[in-house]
Design an enzyme around this catalytic site. Structure first.
Site, PDB file in Angstrom:
ATOM      1  N   GLU A 333       1.137  -1.173   0.075  1.00 32.92           N
ATOM      2  CA  GLU A 333      -0.032  -0.134  -0.078  1.00 32.92           C
ATOM      3  C   GLU A 333       0.854   1.400   0.057  1.00 32.92           C
ATOM      4  O   GLU A 333       1.544   1.461   1.121  1.00 32.92           O
ATOM      5  CB  GLU A 333      -0.781   0.014   1.299  1.00 32.92           C
ATOM      6  CG  GLU A 333      -1.735  -1.094   1.460  1.00 32.92           C
ATOM      7  CD  GLU A 333      -3.054  -0.973   0.531  1.00 32.92           C
ATOM      8  OE1 GLU A 333      -3.082  -0.205  -0.455  1.00 32.92           O
ATOM      9  OE2 GLU A 333      -4.073  -2.068   0.494  1.00 32.92           O
ATOM     10  N   LEU A 334       1.039   1.520  -1.097  1.00 34.81           N
ATOM     11  CA  LEU A 334       2.110   3.038  -1.315  1.00 34.81           C
ATOM     12  C   LEU A 334       1.465   4.220  -1.379  1.00 34.81           C
ATOM     13  O   LEU A 334       0.327   4.436  -1.046  1.00 34.81           O
ATOM     14  CB  LEU A 334       3.060   2.476  -2.146  1.00 34.81           C
ATOM     15  CG  LEU A 334       3.820   1.124  -2.312  1.00 34.81           C
ATOM     16  CD1 LEU A 334       4.555   0.938  -3.490  1.00 34.81           C
ATOM     17  CD2 LEU A 334       4.550   0.814  -1.059  1.00 34.81           C
ATOM     18  N   CYS A 367      -2.499   9.209   2.544  1.00 33.06           N
ATOM     19  CA  CYS A 367      -2.539   8.604   1.226  1.00 33.06           C
ATOM     20  C   CYS A 367      -3.538   8.868   0.318  1.00 33.06           C
ATOM     21  O   CYS A 367      -3.489   9.078  -0.720  1.00 33.06           O
ATOM     22  CB  CYS A 367      -2.248   7.176   1.398  1.00 33.06           C
ATOM     23  SG  CYS A 367      -3.357   6.150   2.236  1.00 33.06           S
TER      24      CYS A 367
HETATM   25  P1  NAD Z   1       8.232   4.887   4.744  1.00 32.36           P
HETATM   26  O1  NAD Z   1       8.380   4.008   3.615  1.00 32.36           O
HETATM   27  O2  NAD Z   1       9.432   5.736   5.160  1.00 32.36           O
HETATM   28  O3  NAD Z   1       8.499   3.773   6.027  1.00 32.36           O
HETATM   29  C1  NAD Z   1       7.103   2.906   6.385  1.00 32.36           C
HETATM   30  C2  NAD Z   1       7.721   1.900   7.163  1.00 32.36           C
HETATM   31  O4  NAD Z   1       8.751   1.087   6.424  1.00 32.36           O
HETATM   32  C3  NAD Z   1       8.260   2.320   8.444  1.00 32.36           C
HETATM   33  O5  NAD Z   1       7.968   1.428   9.548  1.00 32.36           O
HETATM   34  C4  NAD Z   1       9.708   2.013   8.126  1.00 32.36           C
HETATM   35  O6  NAD Z   1      10.535   1.817   9.140  1.00 32.36           O
HETATM   36  C5  NAD Z   1       9.827   0.702   6.955  1.00 32.36           C
HETATM   37  N1  NAD Z   1      10.939   0.563   6.496  1.00 32.36           N
HETATM   38  C6  NAD Z   1      12.013   1.580   6.029  1.00 32.36           C
HETATM   39  N2  NAD Z   1      12.736   1.028   5.129  1.00 32.36           N
HETATM   40  C7  NAD Z   1      12.623  -0.332   5.005  1.00 32.36           C
HETATM   41  C8  NAD Z   1      13.421  -1.516   4.563  1.00 32.36           C
HETATM   42  N3  NAD Z   1      14.301  -1.352   3.803  1.00 32.36           N
HETATM   43  N4  NAD Z   1      12.595  -2.765   4.566  1.00 32.36           N
HETATM   44  C9  NAD Z   1      11.519  -2.889   5.460  1.00 32.36           C
HETATM   45  N5  NAD Z   1      11.056  -1.943   6.007  1.00 32.36           N
HETATM   46  C10 NAD Z   1      11.619  -0.539   5.896  1.00 32.36           C
HETATM   47  O7  NAD Z   1       7.168   5.704   4.775  1.00 32.36           O
HETATM   48  P2  NAD Z   1       6.317   6.490   5.932  1.00 32.36           P
HETATM   49  O8  NAD Z   1       7.075   7.734   5.699  1.00 32.36           O
HETATM   50  O9  NAD Z   1       6.389   5.932   7.166  1.00 32.36           O
HETATM   51  O10 NAD Z   1       4.833   6.555   5.440  1.00 32.36           O
HETATM   52  C11 NAD Z   1       4.408   7.746   4.354  1.00 32.36           C
HETATM   53  C12 NAD Z   1       4.163   7.039   3.117  1.00 32.36           C
HETATM   54  O11 NAD Z   1       3.128   6.038   3.251  1.00 32.36           O
HETATM   55  C13 NAD Z   1       3.518   7.935   2.038  1.00 32.36           C
HETATM   56  O12 NAD Z   1       4.068   7.668   0.946  1.00 32.36           O
HETATM   57  C14 NAD Z   1       1.859   7.530   1.874  1.00 32.36           C
HETATM   58  O13 NAD Z   1       1.193   7.798   0.776  1.00 32.36           O
HETATM   59  C15 NAD Z   1       2.233   6.114   2.352  1.00 32.36           C
HETATM   60  N6  NAD Z   1       0.928   5.575   2.952  1.00 32.36           N
HETATM   61  C16 NAD Z   1       0.212   4.739   2.091  1.00 32.36           C
HETATM   62  C17 NAD Z   1      -1.161   4.351   2.595  1.00 32.36           C
HETATM   63  C18 NAD Z   1      -1.752   3.251   1.600  1.00 32.36           C
HETATM   64  O14 NAD Z   1      -2.685   2.653   2.240  1.00 32.36           O
HETATM   65  N7  NAD Z   1      -1.590   3.471   0.244  1.00 32.36           N
HETATM   66  C19 NAD Z   1      -1.445   4.592   3.907  1.00 32.36           C
HETATM   67  C20 NAD Z   1      -0.569   5.496   4.522  1.00 32.36           C
HETATM   68  C21 NAD Z   1       0.569   5.902   3.975  1.00 32.36           C
END
Ligand code: NAD
Length: 618
Positions: A333-334, A367
């Site tokens: 979910e990005l 998001c």
């Molecule tokens: P992020 O990608 O920085 O981090 C998300 C999670 O991934 C964190 O828990 C982080 O510690 C972990 N992570 C980071 N690197 C990793 C790796 N190499 N391997 C495994 N895990 C790792 O995202 P964020 O800043 O926390 O969230 C914001 C983003 O999330 C925005 O782009 C937003 O659109 C998206 N988002 C999407 C949805 C959806 O449902 N599509 C919902 C909410 C947020």
């Protein structure tokens, strides 16, 4: 771990980190065990006081208070702090050890650390998996009815602690309390309630009727087996609702869960663990692993059965690569770049309010949002004017202020990204009509809600996810142009269409490439438990929520039973020329264009019936 052996020494509170600005002026507790303190805060800009940590004894158990409610907001007056909810170290995922690393919980409204949560050492991962596997084996042996009963207990525990949850989420994310209640607490409650009722229907055996007459002697059905130990890696922007709405279907389907909350919201992660513990789920079934990206990567490296990731495109790509290397299935979910299409017949007052709320809710850090607006030319000026007027009326402020509409952004780094996009847009000819400035007088992470016009797709603001309080409005000549521009994006998460003409709305919706399209509303479908959520392209793959989200949590197994077990199948070995001819007749019998030919294929000399009566078999 027995309660008496819980080691709390490694937990550090802000007082032990740096509490230079606050001092206790009064212990306002009527009863000592309420542990209510008052603070005077010397920092005139800060609107809160911080709990000076001590360990509590509640119900005979040592517990660790993680977060406290401030009840007085005036910066010059003392700040009264009330105990909200305590989190036991057991639900922090581990026993603390000497030399431990911590994940800091920061209040973004003031930019200060309010609690420190023990980090999960990478070396603990094998043991964590082992415990989870054992817990999952026992859990899946429980009747589905009992697993659903546990969801109802979880629902009740969430309900009981709804205020604590809202306070902790608000404290750690900076979102207004009303948003914490509606978009976090309510969603988790409804998911638990909904799935407790629906899971028995959706997870029971499902008959698979066979249309082919030749196969009528057998029956088939689907079984929905759990995946095993699944990993949920979640972001900070909805730090309670996102893990909860993924964890609830995971456990009801019979999985164990390793949840890694965002390192920016560790207290919310700990809170999820605490609620699971209080609901009475078996130990080890849901474990909270606290840490950053390296911990998330190590969890995947250890081989969970499936990964449910919500976060940025960049991390999603890394996770997809890591999963591909190990053939681990994933749901991603990005990010999104949600378009809002405003047709000329839309109600301008309602639609401009929707744009302002959709673009600025959660300080634009959602998001599902309004990131780009395409408005038909005849109403563009009036619509923009209304958006600007309504934006100017919004109150920016600390979430401790119940009348604040918009809180701080999560971190300054996020704020800088938004400022960079605004600069880039201005350099390419965009015009900011209101907002765009930092409000350092309120705290370190406050940015004024911003309305921008004269934007085009050469600008980062219209191409990349902004994830901040910005409305970018572009006037278009027609609905066709709006649809083409909405689809001109690598993202495909969601979109909204605004019109009084229901038929036009439906037609346009079916032309938009997105996981969801709302007609005359924005983002709220996320709160509809029946509605699937997910995207395509840069927005990821797979679905959460709804029946489709539940099915992501299971392995679908097809089982087929023959009702004639004593009868050797006609297609087995013992091939001959006559047999080959009969197989050709079977195809004719089934698909020849006329009934006459079908009859011949059945009854003819080398007809299909030869297959049934054939003697030569091995
Ligand atoms: P992020 O990608 O920085 O981090 C998300 C999670 O991934 C964190 O828990 C982080 O510690 C972990 N992570 C980071 N690197 C990793 C790796 N190499 N391997 C495994 N895990 C790792 O995202 P964020 O800043 O926390 O969230 C914001 C983003 O999330 C925005 O782009 C937003 O659109 C998206 N988002 C999407 C949805 C959806 O449902 N599509 C919902 C909410 C947020």
């Amino acid at each position: 771990m027995s309660d008496s052996s819980r080691d709390l020494s490694a937990i550090q509170f802000r007082s032990e980190i740096s509490n230079r600005n606050s001092r206790i002026v009064r212990n306002s507790s009527k009863r000592r065990r309420n542990n209510t303190y008052a603070f005077s805060n010397r920092n005139k800009n800060a609107h809160s006081g911080i709990f000076v940590g001590s360990l509590q004894a509640a119900d005979g158990l040592p517990v660790l208070p993680v977060c406290f409610q401030e009840t007085v907001r005036h910066p010059r007056k003392s700040v009264r702090i009330q105990r909200e909810m305590a989190v036991s170290p057991q639900t922090l995922g581990m026993q603390s050890v000497a030399g431990q690393d911590f994940v800091d919980s920061v209040n973004p409204a003031i930019g200060e650390v309010v609690a420190r949560i023990p980090a999960t050492p990478l070396s603990a991962i094998p043991a964590i998996f082992e415990t989870a596997h054992a817990a999952q084996k026992a859990w899946v042996g429980q009747p589905l009815k009992e697993r659903c009963a546990m969801l109802r207990k979880l629902r009740d525990v969430i309900f009981e602690h709804r205020d604590d949850i809202a306070n902790i989420v608000t404290r750690e994310t900076g979102k207004p309390r009303a948003e914490a209640i509606l978009a976090e607490v309510l969603l988790a409650l409804d998911t638990a309630d909904f799935l407790a009722r629906q899971a028995p229907r959706w997870l029971r055996l499902e008959r698979v009727p066979h249309h082919n007459i030749a196969l009528k002697a057998r029956s088939g059905w689907l079984e929905f087996d759990p995946q095993g130990v699944v990993a949920i890696i979640s972001p900070w922007n909805f730090p309670f609702a996102i893990p909860m709405t993924e964890l609830i279907p995971a456990v009801v389907a019979g999985n164990a869960v390793l949840l890694k909350p965002s390192e920016l919201t560790p207290a919310c992660g700990a809170l999820v663990g605490e609620l699971i513990h209080r609901a009475g789920f078996p130990n080890g079934l849901v474990q909270i692993l606290q840490g950053g990206g390296e911990l998330g990567a190590a969890i995947i490296e250890a081989g969970p059965a499936k990964v449910f990731f919500t976060g940025s495109v960049a991390t999603g790509r890394r996770i997809a690569e890591a999963c591909a290397g190990k053939l681990i299935p994933s749901v991603l979910e990005l990010g999104g770049k949600d378009a809002m299409i405003v047709l000329a017949d839309a109600d301008l007052d309602v639609t401009s309010s929707a744009a302002v709320w959709g673009g600025f809710t959660n300080c634009g850090q959602a998001c599902l949002s309004v990131e780009r607006i395409y408005v038909e030319q005849p109403i563009a000026e009036k619509f923009t004017q209304l958006c600007v007027e309504k934006t100017k009326k919004l109150r920016l402020g600390s979430p401790a202020d119940p009348e604040a509409d918009i809180g701080p952004m999560i971190r300054e780094s996020q704020l800088k990204k938004v400022e960079q996009q605004l600069r880039d847009a201005e350099q390419h000819g965009a015009r900011i009509l209101t907002g765009g400035h930092r409000r350092s007088d309120l705290g370190p992470n406050f940015l004024e809600p911003t309305v921008v016009v004269q934007v085009d797709h050469s600008m980062q603001l219209m191409r990349d996810e902004t994830f901040g309080p910005v409305l970018a409005i572009r006037s278009v000549a027609s609905a066709d142009e709006a649809a083409a521009l909405a689809n001109d994006s690598p993202f495909g998460l969601s979109a909204s269409i605004w019109t009084r003409n229901a038929r036009r709305g439906r037609e346009l919706a079916s032309r938009i490439r997105a996981g969801s399209v709302m007609i005359n509303d924005v983002a709220s479908y996320y709160g509809i438990s029946e509605a699937p959520h997910g995207g395509s392209g840069f927005s990821g793959w797979g679905r959460t929520h709804s029946r489709l989200g539940l099915l992501e949590m299971v392995q679908v197994k097809y089982v087929d039973a023959d009702r004639l077990p004593l009868y050797a199948k006609p297609w087995w070995y013992g091939y001959s020329e006559g047999f080959a001819a009969a197989t050709g007749s079977v195809v004719e019998l089934m698909f020849a264009p006329s009934w006459k030919r079908r009859l011949q294929a059945m009854l003819g000399k080398r007809g299909a019936r030869g297959l049934i009566s054939r003697r030569r078999r091995i």
